[in-house]
Design a protein around this motif. Sequence first.
Motif, PDB file in Angstrom:
ATOM      1  N   PHE A 519       0.811  -1.217   0.000  1.00 44.77           N
ATOM      2  CA  PHE A 519       0.000   0.000   0.000  1.00 44.77           C
ATOM      3  C   PHE A 519       0.849   1.274   0.000  1.00 44.77           C
ATOM      4  CE2 PHE A 519      -2.822   3.233   1.729  1.00 44.77           C
ATOM      5  CZ  PHE A 519      -3.973   3.011   1.002  1.00 44.77           C
ATOM      6  N   SER A 523       0.582   3.931  -2.931  1.00 43.43           N
ATOM      7  CA  SER A 523       0.285   5.312  -2.560  1.00 43.43           C
ATOM      8  C   SER A 523       1.363   6.257  -3.077  1.00 43.43           C
ATOM      9  CB  SER A 523       0.167   5.419  -1.035  1.00 43.43           C
ATOM     10  OG  SER A 523       0.050   6.752  -0.615  1.00 43.43           O
ATOM     11  N   LYS A 527       0.970   9.290  -5.622  1.00 37.03           N
ATOM     12  CA  LYS A 527       1.407  10.599  -5.149  1.00 37.03           C
ATOM     13  C   LYS A 527       2.333  11.256  -6.162  1.00 37.03           C
ATOM     14  CE  LYS A 527       3.611  12.729  -1.100  1.00 37.03           C
ATOM     15  NZ  LYS A 527       4.266  12.458   0.209  1.00 37.03           N
ATOM     16  N   GLU A 840       2.832   6.464   3.374  1.00 36.72           N
ATOM     17  CA  GLU A 840       1.587   6.590   2.627  1.00 36.72           C
ATOM     18  C   GLU A 840       0.897   7.937   2.811  1.00 36.72           C
ATOM     19  OE1 GLU A 840      -1.673   4.258   4.279  1.00 36.72           O
ATOM     20  OE2 GLU A 840      -0.246   3.431   5.719  1.00 36.72           O
ATOM     21  N   ASP A 841       1.581   8.959   3.338  1.00 35.60           N
ATOM     22  CA  ASP A 841       0.910  10.247   3.483  1.00 35.60           C
ATOM     23  C   ASP A 841       0.994  11.033   2.175  1.00 35.60           C
ATOM     24  OD1 ASP A 841       3.423  11.378   3.260  1.00 35.60           O
ATOM     25  OD2 ASP A 841       3.635  11.832   5.362  1.00 35.60           O
ATOM     26  N   TRP A 842       0.192  12.106   2.111  1.00 32.86           N
ATOM     27  CA  TRP A 842       0.141  12.949   0.910  1.00 32.86           C
ATOM     28  C   TRP A 842       0.815  14.304   1.148  1.00 32.86           C
ATOM     29  CZ3 TRP A 842      -1.661  11.693  -3.946  1.00 32.86           C
ATOM     30  CH2 TRP A 842      -2.235  10.420  -4.056  1.00 32.86           C
TER      31      TRP A 842
END
Length: 904
Positions: A519, A523, A527, A840-842
Motif C-alpha cells: 500500500f 500510494s 502521489k 503513505e501520506d500525501w
Amino acid sequence: MSGTQPRFTGRKRKLKTHWSVRWSDIVSEGVITVGGIGTIVAVCLVALVLVMEVIPLFRGASIKPLNIREAPWSSGEVVHLELNEYQTMGWLLTQDGTLKVVRLIPSAKKDSEAESMSPLAFEVVKETKLIDDREITAISTSTGQTDFVLGMDDGTVRVGNVEFETTFVDPVEIKNWFVDQTNSVSGKQLSQPGDTAIYKDGVVQMTPQGQYRAQSVDWTLGDPIAVSDSPIVLLDHLPEASTRSSLSGKSTTFVTLTGDDQLKLGVVSEKKSLLSGKVKLDTKLYDLPPATEDDGDPKFVLIDDLGNNVLAVKQSGQLSRYDIRDKSNIVIAETIDLTPDSDALVTSCDWILGRETLCVGDSDGNCSGWFQIRLSDRTDERFANRKSSDGFALVRAHTFPQGPGAVSAFGASSRSRMFIIGYATGQCSLFHMTTEKYVADLMMPGGGLVKLARIAPRDDGLFIEADGKIAHFALSPGFPDITLASLFLPVWYEGYAEPLNMWQSSSSKTEDELKFSLFPLISGTFKATFYSMLFGAPLALLAAVYTSEFSTRRTRTLVKPTVEMMASLPSVVLGFLAALVFAPVVEEVVPACLAALFTVPFTILLGAFIWQVMPQAFTLRLQPFRLWFLAPVLMLGIYLAYWFGPSIEQWLFLGNIKFWLVHPEQGSGVGGWLLILIPFCAFVTFLLDVNVLNTFWRGSVAKAPRFTFSLLSLGKFVLLSIVTFSLAYALGTLLDLAGWDPRGTYIGEFDQRNSLIVGFVMGFAVIPIIYTLADDALSTVPSHLRSASLGCGATHWQTTVRVVIPTAMSGLFSALMIGLGRVAGETMIVLMAGGNTPIEDWNIFNGFRTLSTNIAIELPEAVQGSSHYRVLFLSALVLFLLTFLINTVAEVVRLYFRRRAYQL
C-alpha cells in the motif's frame, strides 16, 4: 510500329508500377501485422513471467510424513531436544544431566539396515554426563540461540552453551576412518547424496556436490550459581550479550521461581582482570514482590528481549508484569488477564522468535499473540481505562482459530514468525504470528496428547511426540509471511500501537519482523503521478493551445522544436539536478517557493489585463512580439515571491516554516489552510464570475469603449483576487478555530527531497510528450470549423474553447494518458529526488517511494525465490495491471470523445 511502341512501353511501366505498389502494400501490411502481433505476444509473455513468479506466494503448505518410531525416552525424561539445520543429527538433555548426541534415523527406504538395528527414532552417537548427583528441574532456552540456563534441585543455576560445529572432510580421510572401524556398516551408507553415517563424535553427510560435511556438538557449562536453598521450579533467561567494552565481558540475565514460591532475578556478568586476564563471575540477585491477587503460584515466568520486564503468568490467566529497569526498585507495572473472554486455563506461554511477542494457549484450544505498546500512542476507548506505572501495556494483537482440544505443546521457528501448536487430541496446527495465516494441520497417527512439537531450523521439517511415539515430517510451508491481507491491508506489527501499512524488507537482525505491505508503494506511485501531472499537465496543454491557436507561424516554428528538445534530457540528468541542485536551493527558500506558486500566475494574468488596457494601435504593432513580454512578467512574479517570502514566513509560519511544520501545538494552522484553500477558492470565484457576474457584466459594459472595458476588467480581476484571498483566509481561520490543523495531511514535516521537487522536475520531463501530442491533436481539427465559428462572430478564445478543444478532446485525453503512463513508470527521477521513504501520506513536503523505484532498488539484492524476491515481482505485476487499467479506461474515454467529435 514506331508510333505504338511508346504506348506499350508506358502501359508496361504503369503495370510494373502498379505491382510495385501492390507488393509494397502487401509487405507493409505483413510487417505491421507481425509487429503488432509480436508486441501483443511480448506483453503477454512479460505478464506470464510475472504471474509465474507470483503464483507460489499464494500456494498452500505441504506436509509429508517421513518416519514414525517409538520415542527413545520415557515420559518426562528429556528436558530439551535440539536439531541441526540439516535434520541429520541433534542433541538432547535428560533430567539426570546427561547430554546425548544423536543421529536421526532416516526413513526405511533409505536406511533399511539402520532400521533393523534400532526401532527408535534416534541413534545415540555419544553420551556425556554434564552434571553428577543432581537433577535438572528447569531449563531455559531461546529460539534461534545456542545458550541455555539450567535450574537444579539444589537451588543453583548453571549457564551453558551447546552448538553444532561444521567441517568438510577429505574423502580419503573419511574412507580411512571407516576402514579402521570394526563395524563399517555406517561407512557403507554413504553411497549417494543425502546419506548420513556416524563419524567420530558426530555425523557425516554426503552433500549434493559430492562433499562430506561432518557435524559435531561442542558444549560448555559454567559453575553452579547459588540462587536459593529450594529447587528451581521455573526459569527463563535473556540470551547472553557481549559488550564492546574491554572492561566487561558476557552477561546473562535470568528469572526463577524457587520451590519456596519466591521470584528472583539474577544478573551474571563476567569481569576480566586487566593484570592476570582471569575471568571472574559476578552474580547479583534481586527479589521480586509477590502479585497482589492470590490465584496460586505462577505457571510460567518469562523475561523480554530488552531485559526491561519480567512476566509471571498464573494458570488462571493472570499476568503480572514487573518493571525491572531499576533493579533497586522493582515494581509490578500492570496486571492483566490473558484469557479475558473465557474461564479457560493457560496451558502454554512462550516467546516466538525475537522474544517480543508472547504466544498464549489455553485449555479451550485458543491461541493468541501479545506484545507491548506505549499507552500514550492509543487514545481510543479500548485503552481509556488501562493503567500502568511505566506507560506501557501488553495488548492482544493477534488471535487464531480455536483448536480441537487443549493446547499441550508449542514450538517456535528459529528463522521466521511461524509457530506450531500441539493439542491434546494429537492434532498440530501451524500458524504465522504476524499475518495470522493458518499454514497447515497434521494429525499424529494414533492420536494422543502432543507433548513435544518442534520446527526444524530451516522450516523444512517437523518433529512431533505424542503417545510415546515421535514422528518426523517434511515441511514445505510456502510463504506464510505473505497474504493478500498483509499486502494491502493494515497489519499489527510488534511495538506499534495500531495496525499499519508498512514496507520494511530488510533488517539488521534475523529476529526483526519484515513488513511487505504494497500500500505505501502504490500510494507513493499515485502521489508522484498526482503532483507531477498537477504541475506538468496544465502547462503542456495551455502551451499546446497557444501555439496551435494563437501564436504566429514564426513563433510556432520556434517554440515547438524548443519544447520537444526538452524530451532529449535523460531522466538521470534531471534526477541529478533535482537532488543536488534544486533540492538544496528550495530548502533555503521554502516560503518564497510556495509564494511563487501564487505570485507567478497572478502576475501573468495581471500582465494580460494590463496589455488589454494599452492603446490598440500600440498592441497591434507589437502583436508578433507579445510572447517576449512574458519574460519580464515572469521575472516580476518570481521577484515578488522572493521579496514577500520572509514576510510571509514571519506572518504565517512563526518565522521558521520547518519548525512550524513539525510543531502542530505551536502557532496557528491558517498558513497551511491558505496553501490548500487558495486554489479551491480561486476555482469557486471563477465559477461565480462565469455563471453570475458575467450576465450582469455583459449587459452593463458590453457597449463601453475599449479602454473603459479593459480598465473595468482589470479592476474586476483585482477585486476577485482580493475576494479569493479573503475567502481563503476567512475559511482557514474558521477551520483553525474549530481545532482542525492541516499539518499532518497535505503538509507536514519537511524533507529536502520531497514531492514538491519531484513534481516540478518530473512535470518538466513529461511536458514535451503531452505538449507534442496535444498540439498535433489540435492541429488536426478541420479549419472549416474554425472559419464557421469565426464567421458567426465568435472570438478566437470562444472558438478555441467551444469548438476546437471539444473536437480534439480524444487526442488531448490520449496525450494526458500517455503522460500519465510516463510518470507512473518513471524510476530515476523518483529514485534520486523522491527521498525513497515508503510512507503513505500525501504531504507535499515529504518523500515517497514508488513501485518502479522499489523494484530498481531492491531486486538486485533480493534472494532468489524468497518472499522478498517474489513480492517484488508482485509489485511489477501490480504496476503492470495499474498501467493496463489506466490505458483501457483511457481508450474507452478516447473513443467516446472521438464519436462525439465525428458528430460535428
